[in-house]
Structures are given as C-alpha cells and as structure tokens.
Design a protein around this motif. Structure first.
Motif, PDB file in Angstrom:
ATOM      1  N   GLY A 128       0.353   6.501 -11.757  1.00 53.86           N
ATOM      2  CA  GLY A 128       1.222   5.696 -12.613  1.00 53.86           C
ATOM      3  C   GLY A 128       1.893   4.514 -11.950  1.00 53.86           C
ATOM      4  N   VAL A 129       1.434   4.103 -10.765  1.00 50.33           N
ATOM      5  CA  VAL A 129       2.027   2.953 -10.075  1.00 50.33           C
ATOM      6  C   VAL A 129       1.343   1.669 -10.540  1.00 50.33           C
ATOM      7  N   GLN A 130       2.118   0.634 -10.762  1.00 52.62           N
ATOM      8  CA  GLN A 130       1.670  -0.641 -11.331  1.00 52.62           C
ATOM      9  C   GLN A 130       0.785  -1.428 -10.375  1.00 52.62           C
ATOM     10  N   LYS A 131      -0.470  -1.026 -10.215  1.00 54.89           N
ATOM     11  CA  LYS A 131      -1.313  -1.580  -9.162  1.00 54.89           C
ATOM     12  C   LYS A 131      -1.644  -3.057  -9.359  1.00 54.89           C
ATOM     13  N   ASN A 132      -1.979  -3.482 -10.574  1.00 51.33           N
ATOM     14  CA  ASN A 132      -2.375  -4.876 -10.758  1.00 51.33           C
ATOM     15  C   ASN A 132      -1.217  -5.848 -10.555  1.00 51.33           C
ATOM     16  N   ILE A 133      -0.026  -5.448 -10.987  1.00 48.53           N
ATOM     17  CA  ILE A 133       1.144  -6.307 -10.741  1.00 48.53           C
ATOM     18  C   ILE A 133       1.396  -6.426  -9.245  1.00 48.53           C
ATOM     19  N   LEU A 134       1.239  -5.333  -8.511  1.00 48.74           N
ATOM     20  CA  LEU A 134       1.437  -5.378  -7.067  1.00 48.74           C
ATOM     21  C   LEU A 134       0.401  -6.274  -6.398  1.00 48.74           C
ATOM     22  N   TYR A 135      -0.837  -6.247  -6.894  1.00 45.15           N
ATOM     23  CA  TYR A 135      -1.877  -7.097  -6.309  1.00 45.15           C
ATOM     24  C   TYR A 135      -1.623  -8.574  -6.619  1.00 45.15           C
ATOM     25  N   ILE A 136      -1.220  -8.868  -7.849  1.00 50.63           N
ATOM     26  CA  ILE A 136      -0.911 -10.256  -8.216  1.00 50.63           C
ATOM     27  C   ILE A 136       0.284 -10.750  -7.404  1.00 50.63           C
ATOM     28  N   PHE A 142       0.824  -1.212   0.000  1.00 45.26           N
ATOM     29  CA  PHE A 142       0.000   0.000   0.000  1.00 45.26           C
ATOM     30  C   PHE A 142       0.859   1.265   0.000  1.00 45.26           C
ATOM     31  N   ILE A 143       2.014   1.210   0.658  1.00 45.13           N
ATOM     32  CA  ILE A 143       2.932   2.359   0.604  1.00 45.13           C
ATOM     33  C   ILE A 143       3.474   2.517  -0.810  1.00 45.13           C
ATOM     34  N   SER A 144       3.794   1.405  -1.469  1.00 49.15           N
ATOM     35  CA  SER A 144       4.307   1.453  -2.841  1.00 49.15           C
ATOM     36  C   SER A 144       3.305   2.095  -3.784  1.00 49.15           C
ATOM     37  N   LEU A 145       2.035   1.881  -3.519  1.00 53.49           N
ATOM     38  CA  LEU A 145       0.991   2.455  -4.369  1.00 53.49           C
ATOM     39  C   LEU A 145       0.936   3.976  -4.250  1.00 53.49           C
ATOM     40  N   LYS A 146       1.610   4.526  -3.238  1.00 56.22           N
ATOM     41  CA  LYS A 146       1.664   5.981  -3.057  1.00 56.22           C
ATOM     42  C   LYS A 146       2.685   6.641  -3.972  1.00 56.22           C
ATOM     43  N   GLY A 147       3.570   5.836  -4.598  1.00 51.47           N
ATOM     44  CA  GLY A 147       4.535   6.395  -5.529  1.00 51.47           C
ATOM     45  C   GLY A 147       5.964   6.385  -5.023  1.00 51.47           C
ATOM     46  N   LEU A 148       6.898   6.719  -5.926  1.00 47.38           N
ATOM     47  CA  LEU A 148       8.324   6.666  -5.638  1.00 47.38           C
ATOM     48  C   LEU A 148       8.734   7.613  -4.517  1.00 47.38           C
ATOM     49  N   GLY A 149       8.061   8.744  -4.393  1.00 48.76           N
ATOM     50  CA  GLY A 149       8.394   9.689  -3.338  1.00 48.76           C
ATOM     51  C   GLY A 149       8.264   9.052  -1.961  1.00 48.76           C
ATOM     52  N   TRP A 150       7.159   8.369  -1.722  1.00 47.30           N
ATOM     53  CA  TRP A 150       6.941   7.681  -0.451  1.00 47.30           C
ATOM     54  C   TRP A 150       7.948   6.555  -0.273  1.00 47.30           C
ATOM     55  N   VAL A 151       8.171   5.792  -1.335  1.00 49.05           N
ATOM     56  CA  VAL A 151       9.110   4.666  -1.261  1.00 49.05           C
ATOM     57  C   VAL A 151      10.503   5.155  -0.868  1.00 49.05           C
ATOM     58  N   GLY A 152      10.975   6.228  -1.530  1.00 46.20           N
ATOM     59  CA  GLY A 152      12.301   6.756  -1.239  1.00 46.20           C
ATOM     60  C   GLY A 152      12.440   7.224   0.200  1.00 46.20           C
ATOM     61  N   LYS A 153      11.414   7.917   0.707  1.00 41.15           N
ATOM     62  CA  LYS A 153      11.479   8.431   2.077  1.00 41.15           C
ATOM     63  C   LYS A 153      11.499   7.302   3.103  1.00 41.15           C
ATOM     64  N   VAL A 154      10.559   6.357   2.959  1.00 47.48           N
ATOM     65  CA  VAL A 154      10.486   5.255   3.928  1.00 47.48           C
ATOM     66  C   VAL A 154      11.730   4.381   3.849  1.00 47.48           C
ATOM     67  N   PRO A 212      -2.782  -6.900 -21.153  1.00 46.87           N
ATOM     68  CA  PRO A 212      -3.200  -5.570 -20.671  1.00 46.87           C
ATOM     69  C   PRO A 212      -3.572  -5.532 -19.193  1.00 46.87           C
ATOM     70  N   PHE A 213      -4.088  -6.634 -18.657  1.00 49.52           N
ATOM     71  CA  PHE A 213      -4.461  -6.647 -17.243  1.00 49.52           C
ATOM     72  C   PHE A 213      -3.285  -6.277 -16.350  1.00 49.52           C
ATOM     73  N   PHE A 214      -2.085  -6.729 -16.705  1.00 50.69           N
ATOM     74  CA  PHE A 214      -0.899  -6.477 -15.897  1.00 50.69           C
ATOM     75  C   PHE A 214      -0.332  -5.082 -16.128  1.00 50.69           C
ATOM     76  N   GLN A 215      -0.896  -4.357 -17.063  1.00 45.22           N
ATOM     77  CA  GLN A 215      -0.402  -3.023 -17.391  1.00 45.22           C
ATOM     78  C   GLN A 215      -1.211  -1.920 -16.714  1.00 45.22           C
ATOM     79  N   LYS A 216      -2.197  -2.295 -15.933  1.00 46.95           N
ATOM     80  CA  LYS A 216      -3.045  -1.300 -15.290  1.00 46.95           C
ATOM     81  C   LYS A 216      -2.281  -0.570 -14.189  1.00 46.95           C
ATOM     82  N   ALA A 217      -2.468   0.738 -14.153  1.00 46.61           N
ATOM     83  CA  ALA A 217      -1.798   1.559 -13.139  1.00 46.61           C
ATOM     84  C   ALA A 217      -2.818   2.449 -12.449  1.00 46.61           C
TER      85      ALA A 217
END
Length: 522
Positions: free
Chosen positions: A334-342, A144-156, A325-330
C-alpha cells in the motif's frame, strides 16, 4: 492491497521524535550564528509567531479531523473548498520535493568530513560533482526505505533522529559549555544587543529563513490516524517536539558561534568545522569522522520522514479523484510507489542545477528560499482556515481546542501565525546581503517564476480532473457540506449517491467552489 489497513501504531515519543527529526536540522545553525546573541531573539520571535501557533493550530485541526484522511487538504478544504485544499497539500508536497537537495547537500558535506585531513575534506565538500552524487544516493536510499512501509520509516526516523540530530545537538552544547568553563575564548560576544538593529533591513531578510527551520510540525497530521487515542496523544507529541526544537536551535547556535569567528562561518561546512574545533580542543579529533557519520544518518532520517509524509498525503487525496490513476499506483503493502518515483525524478533534475549555479552555497541558499516562499503560502491558508472553521463548523467536536469557550484565543494564535508567515513571505524575495547568492537576476527569476509556476499547476490539474480518476475503493471521507447535503436529497438520489463513490467525489470536476459544496455525500 493498496487500501489495506496499516497495523503499525505510532507512540507519543515516536511521533515527537519524528517531528523533531522532520523540523530540526542542525544544518541551519550556521545561518543564524552570524547574528551572535541576537540570534536568540530571532529564534524566540519565530517560535512565538510561528512555531507555537503552528503547533497549536495543527493540534486542534488534527484532533478535530482525527477520523478523516487528507491532512492539510482536509483542514484547508473544509474552510475554503476542495480546490484550495488541493493547492495546500500540493504546496506541502512540492515544497518538500524542492527542499530535498538543500538538506542533502548538508548530508554530503557531513560525509566529506569523515576523513582526517581538514584541507582535503573541505576540498571534497566544495566539489559540486561529489555533492551531486551523494545527494542522489542518500535520497534514493530514503525512497527505497519508504517503499518498505511505515514500520520501517518509524524505526529509522526514531533512531536517526536520536543519533543524527538530538545526540549531536546535545554533544555540541556540552562541548561549548566545557570549552567556556575551562577558559576557552568565545568568538561570540554575549555583551551584544539581544534585540537586533531593525534599522538595518538586511538583518530581517536572512532571518526570515528561520521560519523554515520551524516548518513541518503540522506534517504529523498526516499520521494522526496511525496513533492510539490521537485526540490526546497527538497534541502531546506536538508539544514535546516543539520544546525540544527550540532548545536545540537556541543553544546549538550559541555553541557554534562560540567556536567559529563570524567572518569564517559557511552555510554548508561550519557545523562540521565547529565540531572538529571542539574535538581538537579536548584532544579527541578521532571523534570527527564519527560525528560526521551520525549527522549524515540524521539527514537520511529527516529526509525519510518527509518522503513518507507529504507523499502519503497527496497520494490519499489523489485516490479520491484529484490525480490521474498513474499517480495512485501502490505496491503490495500500500505504499505510493509511483508518486515516490516521480518525486525522485524531480529531485534528480533539481540536483543537476548544481552544475549551473556559481557555488554550492548559492544553490543551497536559493533553493532554501524557494521552499520558504512556497511553504509559507500553505501556512497562511492553514492559519486563516482554522479561524474560518470556528464559524463554518462551530458545532463540530474539538477534542483539543485553542481556548475553552469563545474564538478570541484562536484569532490571536491563528492571527499571529498568519501575520508572521506573511512577513517572512515578503522578506523571502529579497537577496540577503550576508551571503553570496550569485546573480540577482537568477535569484529573482527562480523565486518569482518558480513560485508562479508551482501555484498554477494544481489549478490546472484540478480543472482537468475526470470522474474516471476516482478509485472505487477509496475510503476518503466526505466534507462536512457533503454530509449536510444528504438529508435534502430525494430517496432515489440518496440511494444512487451511496452506491457510487465516483459520482460523489467526481462531481468536483467542475471548476467552481460552489459546485464543490453542493456535491452529495458518497
């Protein structure tokens, strides 16, 4: 929205700490502490034949392709073709997916030691159902933090790397030095042999796992376009991270071996027990819960770095027509949500294996070994591919280059990395005698069948890909042979090629590498 430019830029120190966070896990120290003084030999040997080659080769390849997406897919694909490149990035992604339950097991153990009763803490840490619950909670929190984007990822990742890995490692080393200087009795003999007994084959088997301790330094290549002046700053971040990594592993392992007898070392619990013993020595047992929380936070940061890295790489490649295309959903940023869920679903299923393995420790070891096997295949492709590119793309600019003029140093560095990876790959299939791994039948079945299945899947996906899988808005750059193919085309064909990204990229729906290399530039 899925293709919007990422405004956040990573600094040298931030990426270096992200690399340390991704590479260094203090959970691995107990596995090497059983070797005593010779553990330093294994760390240094692996650093010479694996960590340093990985750092150098990744720095050259990342700087060479700093303006092109794809990470290891780009690096291996330029050398061997798209199919093999897809295998490489698939292995990087799936390996990290299998790895999550093992590192999160350590996080669960850390949290178990937040209490002040040693006996009850150990009982909780050994409970499979508790471990399963904590593994899933931490993993999905990282997702869920990853879904917030690179800014959150870098800080944490930056804060977590400092608080949960670097500071605890420094504290462990300082405590060990204080303990010895004040007359503490060391449980590790420094009079032993630095060079291990190679006539005992079992010494090499468990030690082969040390290569995975150093794995991940190349992952920063995924973020090379997220840095200012990457041709200079990326190599700096790589080398800073590598130096910190070696220091932490060598001195950290010694520190643990000093306070815990070899016969009492446990892969999942000994790090926390070591801290607890040191804190008791300085009459500061109240620090044990604090360090447990810090280590758990470090695990979250490490997992977060990996969740954001390989998944972003395979998402980028997928949009170029390599995944449905299912795996390309963001999501909207622009965060790769479906890949993260799979990925999360796969981690959940793997974590449920806790209930069928004889112990948490055996589950931990067998999954760790499978990740070693899969990751080393990718590394062998990367090292050999770097050598091949010196001849296939010899005129290509290399802002960072191993060796100034000829290819001799690349052969040495890349060759060392390849041979070191091959040695560890072979040894990884043999059950270590020092650790109980349950049934040997289960061990071999998981490793052989697991490796075979994981390697076959990307070839099936590649053979099944269709022109409709290409995202018309993808910005994935063509390979060098595609760029070279444009001048030979007729004006009419060239015009058609520039107006249809799909026709360029999806010509690769054929199943031969020869067809891949004749694909015109998009």
């Amino acid at each position: 929205m899925a293709n919007m430019k990422q405004a956040v830029k990573l600094g040298v120190f931030t990426l270096a700490i992200m690399n340390v966070t991704a590479v260094v896990s203090l959970r691995g120290l107990p596995a090497e502490a059983v070797y005593g003084l010779s553990s330093a030999f294994y760390y240094l040997f692996a650093a010479i034949v694996f960590l340093i080659p990985t750092s150098l080769v990744a720095a050259e390849l990342a700087a060479m392709f700093q303006d092109k997406q794809g990470g290891v897919f780009r690096w291996v694909g330029e050398a061997y073709g798209k199919r093999t490149g897809f295998l490489a990035i698939w292995l990087q992604w799936i390996e990290s997916t299998i790895w999550y339950p093992t590192v999160l097991t350590f996080g669960a153990v850390s949290i178990a030691f937040i209490g002040m009763n040693d006996k009850s803490d150990m009982a909780v840490a050994s409970n499979k159902y508790y471990t399963l619950a904590v593994v899933l909670i931490i993993y999905w929190l990282a997702t869920f933090i990853s879904l917030k984007g690179l800014g959150w990822v870098g800080k944490v990742a930056k804060v977590g790397g400092l608080v949960g890995t670097i500071i605890p490692a420094a504290l462990l080393i300082i405590l060990a030095a204080f303990y010895l200087m004040n007359g503490g009795q060391s449980n590790m003999s420094f009079d032993g042999n630095f060079i291990p007994d190679f006539t005992n084959f079992n010494n090499l088997v468990l030690a082969s796992g040390i290569f995975l301790f150093y794995a991940g330094m190349e992952m920063g290549g995924i973020h090379v376009k997220d840095m200012e002046n990457p041709s200079k700053n990326y190599p700096k971040a790589i080398f800073i991270g590598a130096l910190i990594t070696v220091i932490i592993f060598v001195l950290g392992t010694f520190s643990l071996g000093i306070i815990i007898p070899e016969k009492d070392i446990n892969l999942t619990q000994s790090l926390l027990v070591g801290f607890d013993n040191y804190f008791k020595y300085i009459h500061a047992s109240w620090l044990s819960p604090i360090i447990a929380i810090a280590l758990a936070f470090g695990v979250l940061a490490g997992v977060l770095t990996w969740v954001a890295g390989p998944s972003k790489g395979i998402y980028t490649v997928g949009k170029a027509g390599y995944l449905p295309p299912f795996f390309q959903k963001a999501n909207k940023i622009g965060v790769q949500k479906n890949i993260l869920y799979i990925q999360g679903a796969a981690v959940t299923v793997l974590s449920l294996l806790f209930v069928v393995m004889p112990s948490v420790q055996s589950f931990y070891q067998i999954l760790s070994q499978l990740t070693v096997v899969l990751y080393l295949i990718m590394y062998m492709l990367m090292f050999s591919g770097a050598i091949v590119l010196r001849y296939r793309m010899k005129k290509e600019g290399r802002p960072f280059r191993i060796g100034k003029k000829n290819n001799g140093l690349m052969w040495i560095v890349g060759g060392l990395g390849f041979l070191g990876s091959l040695l560890a790959f072979v040894l990884s299939f043999i059950p270590p005698s020092q650790i109980s791994t349950g049934s040997n039948t289960v061990w071999y079945a998981v490793l052989f069948i697991g490796t075979l299945v994981v390697v076959i899947i990307p070839f099936i996906i590649y053979a099944a890909k269709k022109p409709s899988w290409v995202d018309p808005n993808t910005e994935f750059e063509p390979f060098h042979w595609e760029e070279q193919a444009v001048p030979t085309a007729t004006p009419k064909v060239a015009a058609t090629a520039t107006t249809s990204t799909a026709s360029a990229t999806t010509t690769t729906a054929t199943t031969t590498e020869a067809d891949d290399k004749n694909t015109p530039k998009p």
